[in-house]
Structure formats: C-alpha cells, structure tokens
Design an enzyme around this catalytic site. Structure first.
Site, PDB file in Angstrom:
ATOM      1  N   HIS A 160       0.817  -1.227   0.000  1.00 19.30           N
ATOM      2  CA  HIS A 160       0.000   0.000   0.000  1.00 19.30           C
ATOM      3  C   HIS A 160       0.850   1.276   0.000  1.00 19.30           C
ATOM      4  O   HIS A 160       0.315   2.371  -0.183  1.00 19.30           O
ATOM      5  CB  HIS A 160      -0.933   0.024   1.214  1.00 19.30           C
ATOM      6  N   ASP A 196      -2.551 -10.375  -2.786  1.00 14.11           N
ATOM      7  CA  ASP A 196      -3.166  -9.942  -1.513  1.00 14.11           C
ATOM      8  C   ASP A 196      -4.645  -9.611  -1.778  1.00 14.11           C
ATOM      9  O   ASP A 196      -5.011  -9.171  -2.872  1.00 14.11           O
ATOM     10  CB  ASP A 196      -2.439  -8.708  -0.994  1.00 14.11           C
ATOM     11  N   HIS A 198      -6.306  -7.177  -0.777  1.00 15.83           N
ATOM     12  CA  HIS A 198      -6.504  -5.746  -1.004  1.00 15.83           C
ATOM     13  C   HIS A 198      -5.657  -5.271  -2.191  1.00 15.83           C
ATOM     14  O   HIS A 198      -4.539  -5.736  -2.388  1.00 15.83           O
ATOM     15  CB  HIS A 198      -6.112  -4.943   0.241  1.00 15.83           C
ATOM     16  N   ASP A 286      -4.591 -12.884   2.956  1.00 13.51           N
ATOM     17  CA  ASP A 286      -5.888 -12.464   3.506  1.00 13.51           C
ATOM     18  C   ASP A 286      -7.040 -12.787   2.558  1.00 13.51           C
ATOM     19  O   ASP A 286      -8.174 -12.382   2.800  1.00 13.51           O
ATOM     20  CB  ASP A 286      -5.877 -10.980   3.913  1.00 13.51           C
TER      21      ASP A 286
HETATM   22 ZN   LIG Z   1      -4.396  -7.178   2.417  1.00 15.20          ZN
END
Ligand SMILES: [Zn+2]
Length: 343
Positions: A160, A196, A198, A286
């Site tokens: 991120h 991931d 996200h 995740d």
């Molecule tokens: Zn994540």
C-alpha cells in the site's frame, strides 16, 4: 527455497489502528511474522537466513528522499512534541482543495505522508521497516545470483506504500524495492503479481507509467473494499506504461478457488505475454476464508494450487509477504503456496 527474516522486523510494534469506527490493536502485528517463521522452521522448508545490510539507495530508487527522511525522523519529532506514551498517528490530511505542502509540525507531516490511520509510527518502526526492506533485497539477491526462487518473510508489509506516502500498515514498498532491484541487476522486464486480498495501490502508483514493469493485481472490488480509491479494472497504466497495469477486482463474499483460479490463470497468461524475465509475488494470505478483515473464500488446500499456478509462469521468482491476519493459519497457508510452487 530459502527464507529471509530478521527478528528486528518485530521492533515495529504499534498500539493502535483506527478503522470502522474503532480504535484497536492493529491486526498487523509481530505475531504474524513469528507465526510464519515458526511454521517454516518446523516444516524445514529450507534455510532461514538473516537479511544482509543495504545502503538506502535501493529504497530511494522507488521512494522519495523527503519521505524516507520523514520515516527516519518521525518518531523523534513526535516524542519532542507529544512524548512517548502514544504512537504517532495522523488526523488531518491534504485532501482536494487543500494545500499540498509539508508542514513544520510533526502531526502535519504525518498527515502529509499518510493516506489513512492504519500506519502508526512507534519507537521501533523505522528499524523494523528497514529490516523488512532488507529482507526483500536479500531474497532478491538470492534470485539475482541464481536461485530459482526465494521467500522474503517481510513484515511490516509494503504494497500500500507509494513513492511518498504510507498507509494500510505499509511504509516501504518491499515488492517495489525488489522489482526495481531486479531491474537494476540485469533483468529487463519484471512482472509483479499481487495476490493480496486488497489492491496494491502503492505498487501500482510507483510503476504506473513504466513499460518495463508489469503490475497485475487480483483483489476485492474497491467499490466495496479497502483501499476504495484504487484497483478498478479501468486503471491500465499511462504514458509509456499504458497497458502495463492489470487489475482484476473480484466480488466480495462469493470468490472461492473455483472463481479465483480462472482469474489467476488469466493473470499468469498476461505475465507470459508481457515476456517478463523475473517475477515478484506480493504474497498476501488475507484471501483466506477465515481472515478477520477480508471476505474471499479460499481454503488452506487451495494455496498449494496457487503456488503451482504461479510456478507455471516458469520465472525466477521473489515471494514477498504482504497481508494475512488469520494468524493461527497464516504459516500453513504460506507454506502451501511455497511448497506448491516447488513441486
Ligand atoms: Zn491485504
């Protein structure tokens, strides 16, 4: 496959994140990396080696100097202003219509260099973050010097973090550092596959106008999921990088292996079409059905097939750990990917 890990990464140990109306201990904690380390040691996957020391240059190849200096100085500035009792967390951000300047005050600086309230800075943050980046660089060097693959047990994660911004538990973008290091050491075309849950908004932003680095991400639809403002299918790169960014936003709640595997196959096909000569995998776990902050439905056994699917790209590969918060299953899920890759 060798794993690179340092206990120094656990020095980053902050007390709070603020999400969904709640201030709570972060899901991203030192217990994560310790769990993965213990699983890898118990399973005898391969040697676990300490990261080498690196100068700041490979980090500065993807992050701005001002941002890296901020990360180094932030805790000290915070202590001068606010003491040691609480961690440094921003509360005011330069959103649209506001002036884009770095203020003198540490709380202003925190807002200037953050996009959310999930990247607190504590006393050990810089040392932990630096050790995590060094783990990525050491794993990358193993591949540069001839290993087919290596696993950087990075923590805190990185995908991120943008060129000059932190958020989502991420400070230095370990996968971006790895990809750029591959580019700087003889690999002409590098692909990054981000699995991931996200979207890897930071990695996308760093390479968005680059034709030599392909970014491919499979993630929860940002219409409904963090980071909300990045990860849409229409984001395909710009300038020389047009066509070198591929996003696969998938529906929350219903994405199981049957749905996911076809998308992953398509992503690997795009990496082959790009003719990459090395691969960095942003390995977030995740996507697991039991993850406390995510909503895909992958099962532990599915991760073996994920590893095998990634191996089908037949590329020198650096695995970089990203998210994954079901700590009791995290080690097993990581192991299944790495073993599935090696079979
Ligand atoms: Zn994540």
């Amino acid at each position: 496959m060798k794993t690179v890990y340092s206990a120094d990464q656990e020095l980053h140990d902050v007390r709070l994140e603020v999400t969904s109306g709640d201030a709570r201990p972060p899901y991203e904690s030192p217990a994560r990396s310790r769990a993965v380390f213990n699983s890898i040691r118990a399973a005898a996957l391969g040697d676990v080696v300490e990261p080498d020391k690196f100068p700041l240059e490979p980090i500065l190849a993807v992050h701005s100097q001002a941002y890296v200096e901020f990360l180094q100085r932030a805790w000290g500035l915070w202590v001068e202003e606010c003491g040691t009792e609480l961690d440094a967390i921003p509360y005011c951000f330069p959103h649209r219509g506001l002036r884009q300047v770095e203020p003198r005050n540490i709380e202003g600086k925190l807002g200037y260099y953050s996009f959310d309230l999930s990247a607190a800075i504590g006393e050990g943050t810089w040392r932990g973050v630096r050790a995590s980046a060094n783990a990525a660089l050491t794993a990358t060097n193993l591949v540069i010097t001839g290993e087919q693959a290596a696993f950087a047990l990075c923590r805190p994660p990185g995908h991120h973090a943008g060129r000059d911004i932190m958020g989502g538990y991420c400070y230095i973008n370990n996968a971006a550092v790895a990809a750029q290091s591959l580019r700087d050491n003889g690999f002409e075309r590098v692909a990054i596959l981000d699995v991931d849950y996200h979207h890897g908004n930071g990695t996308q932003s760093i390479f968005y106008d680059r034709a030599d680095v392909l970014f491919v991400s499979i993630h929860g639809d940002p219409e409904d999921e963090y980071p909300h403002f990045s990860g849409y299918a229409c984001e395909t790169g710009e300038g020389q990088g047009a066509g070198c960014n591929i996003n696969y936003p998938l529906p929350l709640g219903t994405t199981d292996w049957e749905c996911y595997s076809g998308v992953l196959e398509d992503a690997i096909g795009n990496i082959s079409t790009f003719a990459a000569d090395a691969l960095v995998v942003s390995l977030g776990l995740d996507t697991f059905a039991g993850d406390p902050i995510a909503r895909f439905k992958l099962q532990t056994k599915d991760y073996s097939q994920m590893g095998a699917a990634i191996a089908a790209a037949e590329l020198p590969t650096v695995f970089v750990l990203e998210g994954g918060y079901a700590i009791d299953r995290l080690g097993e899920n990581v192991l299944n990917v790495l073993r599935g890759f090696e079979l």
